[in-house]
Design a protein around this motif. Structure first.
Motif, PDB file in Angstrom:
ATOM      1  N   ASP A 133       0.787  -1.234   0.000  1.00  0.00           N
ATOM      2  CA  ASP A 133       0.000   0.000   0.000  1.00  0.00           C
ATOM      3  C   ASP A 133       0.817   1.281   0.000  1.00  0.00           C
ATOM      4  OD1 ASP A 133      -2.404  -1.402   0.014  1.00  0.00           O
ATOM      5  OD2 ASP A 133      -2.382  -1.570   2.198  1.00  0.00           O
ATOM      6  N   CYS A 134       2.150   1.174   0.103  1.00  0.00           N
ATOM      7  CA  CYS A 134       2.967   2.382   0.134  1.00  0.00           C
ATOM      8  C   CYS A 134       4.383   2.086  -0.348  1.00  0.00           C
ATOM      9  CB  CYS A 134       3.006   2.981   1.553  1.00  0.00           C
ATOM     10  SG  CYS A 134       3.938   2.028   2.751  1.00  0.00           S
ATOM     11  N   LEU A 135       5.200   3.092  -0.350  1.00  0.00           N
ATOM     12  CA  LEU A 135       6.593   2.940  -0.768  1.00  0.00           C
ATOM     13  C   LEU A 135       7.468   2.693   0.462  1.00  0.00           C
ATOM     14  CD1 LEU A 135       6.708   5.848  -3.347  1.00  0.00           C
ATOM     15  CD2 LEU A 135       6.445   3.405  -3.793  1.00  0.00           C
ATOM     16  N   SER A 136       7.171   1.617   1.163  1.00  0.00           N
ATOM     17  CA  SER A 136       7.868   1.313   2.409  1.00  0.00           C
ATOM     18  C   SER A 136       9.299   0.868   2.152  1.00  0.00           C
ATOM     19  CB  SER A 136       7.133   0.204   3.167  1.00  0.00           C
ATOM     20  OG  SER A 136       7.152  -0.994   2.415  1.00  0.00           O
ATOM     21  N   GLU A 137      10.104   1.018   3.188  1.00  0.00           N
ATOM     22  CA  GLU A 137      11.462   0.480   3.187  1.00  0.00           C
ATOM     23  C   GLU A 137      11.461  -0.746   4.080  1.00  0.00           C
ATOM     24  OE1 GLU A 137      14.876   2.833   4.319  1.00  0.00           O
ATOM     25  OE2 GLU A 137      13.862   4.599   3.531  1.00  0.00           O
ATOM     26  N   THR A 138      12.221  -1.747   3.712  1.00  0.00           N
ATOM     27  CA  THR A 138      12.349  -2.935   4.537  1.00  0.00           C
ATOM     28  C   THR A 138      13.794  -3.074   4.957  1.00  0.00           C
ATOM     29  OG1 THR A 138      10.577  -3.997   3.296  1.00  0.00           O
ATOM     30  CG2 THR A 138      11.949  -5.417   4.638  1.00  0.00           C
ATOM     31  N   ARG A 139      13.998  -3.273   6.246  1.00  0.00           N
ATOM     32  CA  ARG A 139      15.349  -3.442   6.773  1.00  0.00           C
ATOM     33  C   ARG A 139      15.421  -4.743   7.557  1.00  0.00           C
ATOM     34  NH1 ARG A 139      16.173   2.530   9.337  1.00  0.00           N
ATOM     35  NH2 ARG A 139      16.131   3.668   7.372  1.00  0.00           N
ATOM     36  N   LEU A 140      16.538  -5.396   7.472  1.00  0.00           N
ATOM     37  CA  LEU A 140      16.806  -6.569   8.284  1.00  0.00           C
ATOM     38  C   LEU A 140      17.694  -6.102   9.427  1.00  0.00           C
ATOM     39  CD1 LEU A 140      16.226  -9.577   8.359  1.00  0.00           C
ATOM     40  CD2 LEU A 140      18.381  -9.940   7.170  1.00  0.00           C
ATOM     41  N   VAL A 141      17.178  -6.160  10.650  1.00  0.00           N
ATOM     42  CA  VAL A 141      17.879  -5.628  11.819  1.00  0.00           C
ATOM     43  C   VAL A 141      18.500  -6.785  12.600  1.00  0.00           C
ATOM     44  CG1 VAL A 141      17.631  -4.286  13.938  1.00  0.00           C
ATOM     45  CG2 VAL A 141      16.254  -3.717  11.923  1.00  0.00           C
ATOM     46  N   HIS A 142      19.794  -6.698  12.827  1.00  0.00           N
ATOM     47  CA  HIS A 142      20.532  -7.706  13.585  1.00  0.00           C
ATOM     48  C   HIS A 142      20.419  -7.380  15.070  1.00  0.00           C
ATOM     49  CE1 HIS A 142      23.839 -10.464  14.520  1.00  0.00           C
ATOM     50  NE2 HIS A 142      24.228  -9.530  15.374  1.00  0.00           N
ATOM     51  N   LEU A 143      19.832  -8.309  15.852  1.00  0.00           N
ATOM     52  CA  LEU A 143      19.691  -8.099  17.290  1.00  0.00           C
ATOM     53  C   LEU A 143      20.787  -8.798  18.087  1.00  0.00           C
ATOM     54  CD1 LEU A 143      15.830  -8.524  17.680  1.00  0.00           C
ATOM     55  CD2 LEU A 143      17.134  -6.416  17.409  1.00  0.00           C
ATOM     56  N   ALA A 144      21.144  -9.998  17.665  1.00  0.00           N
ATOM     57  CA  ALA A 144      22.178 -10.793  18.330  1.00  0.00           C
ATOM     58  C   ALA A 144      22.604 -11.882  17.357  1.00  0.00           C
ATOM     59  CB  ALA A 144      21.642 -11.396  19.626  1.00  0.00           C
ATOM     60  N   ASP A 145      23.565 -12.687  17.747  1.00  0.00           N
ATOM     61  CA  ASP A 145      23.998 -13.775  16.875  1.00  0.00           C
ATOM     62  C   ASP A 145      22.808 -14.634  16.473  1.00  0.00           C
ATOM     63  OD1 ASP A 145      26.602 -12.950  17.020  1.00  0.00           O
ATOM     64  OD2 ASP A 145      27.186 -14.408  18.552  1.00  0.00           O
ATOM     65  N   ASN A 146      22.609 -14.782  15.189  1.00  0.00           N
ATOM     66  CA  ASN A 146      21.535 -15.597  14.613  1.00  0.00           C
ATOM     67  C   ASN A 146      20.127 -15.111  14.952  1.00  0.00           C
ATOM     68  OD1 ASN A 146      23.316 -17.435  13.314  1.00  0.00           O
ATOM     69  ND2 ASN A 146      23.676 -18.389  15.299  1.00  0.00           N
ATOM     70  N   ILE A 147      19.995 -13.863  15.387  1.00  0.00           N
ATOM     71  CA  ILE A 147      18.674 -13.301  15.675  1.00  0.00           C
ATOM     72  C   ILE A 147      18.529 -12.006  14.889  1.00  0.00           C
ATOM     73  CG2 ILE A 147      17.108 -12.380  17.416  1.00  0.00           C
ATOM     74  CD1 ILE A 147      18.563 -14.140  19.462  1.00  0.00           C
ATOM     75  N   HIS A 148      17.551 -12.007  13.967  1.00  0.00           N
ATOM     76  CA  HIS A 148      17.277 -10.841  13.128  1.00  0.00           C
ATOM     77  C   HIS A 148      15.770 -10.611  13.099  1.00  0.00           C
ATOM     78  CE1 HIS A 148      21.124 -12.402  11.665  1.00  0.00           C
ATOM     79  NE2 HIS A 148      21.387 -11.160  11.304  1.00  0.00           N
ATOM     80  N   VAL A 149      15.366  -9.378  12.883  1.00  0.00           N
ATOM     81  CA  VAL A 149      13.959  -9.055  12.676  1.00  0.00           C
ATOM     82  C   VAL A 149      13.822  -8.223  11.410  1.00  0.00           C
ATOM     83  CG1 VAL A 149      13.297  -9.143  15.113  1.00  0.00           C
ATOM     84  CG2 VAL A 149      14.077  -6.994  14.134  1.00  0.00           C
ATOM     85  N   VAL A 150      12.695  -8.347  10.768  1.00  0.00           N
ATOM     86  CA  VAL A 150      12.396  -7.534   9.595  1.00  0.00           C
ATOM     87  C   VAL A 150      11.661  -6.297  10.081  1.00  0.00           C
ATOM     88  CG1 VAL A 150      11.117  -7.415   7.434  1.00  0.00           C
ATOM     89  CG2 VAL A 150      12.287  -9.527   8.072  1.00  0.00           C
ATOM     90  N   GLN A 151      12.171  -5.128   9.735  1.00  0.00           N
ATOM     91  CA  GLN A 151      11.550  -3.856  10.114  1.00  0.00           C
ATOM     92  C   GLN A 151      10.995  -3.221   8.851  1.00  0.00           C
ATOM     93  OE1 GLN A 151      14.278  -0.740  11.267  1.00  0.00           O
ATOM     94  NE2 GLN A 151      12.847  -0.028  12.824  1.00  0.00           N
ATOM     95  N   ILE A 152       9.697  -2.927   8.855  1.00  0.00           N
ATOM     96  CA  ILE A 152       9.059  -2.284   7.710  1.00  0.00           C
ATOM     97  C   ILE A 152       8.755  -0.841   8.092  1.00  0.00           C
ATOM     98  CG2 ILE A 152       7.099  -2.295   6.132  1.00  0.00           C
ATOM     99  CD1 ILE A 152       6.881  -5.321   6.658  1.00  0.00           C
TER     100      ILE A 152
END
Length: 50
Positions: A16-35
């Protein structure tokens, strides 16, 4: 970050928009997708309850 991880994160862009997607590293082998939606996104407004 591998190409497969980047591609998986890219597929979560908001339709629905021109969003940016980022992969955020939290710790070893732990990442979250931030929209990051733009200000006029109806999906973001529904999520936030506006």
């Amino acid at each position: 970050m591998t190409a497969i991880t980047t591609m998986a994160a890219h597929t979560h862009d908001c339709p629905d928009c021109l969003s940016e997607t980022r992969l955020v590293h939290l710790a070893d082998n732990i990442h979250v997708v931030q929209i990051l939606h733009d200000d006029t996104c109806p999906t973001y407004q529904r999520i936030e309850g506006d």
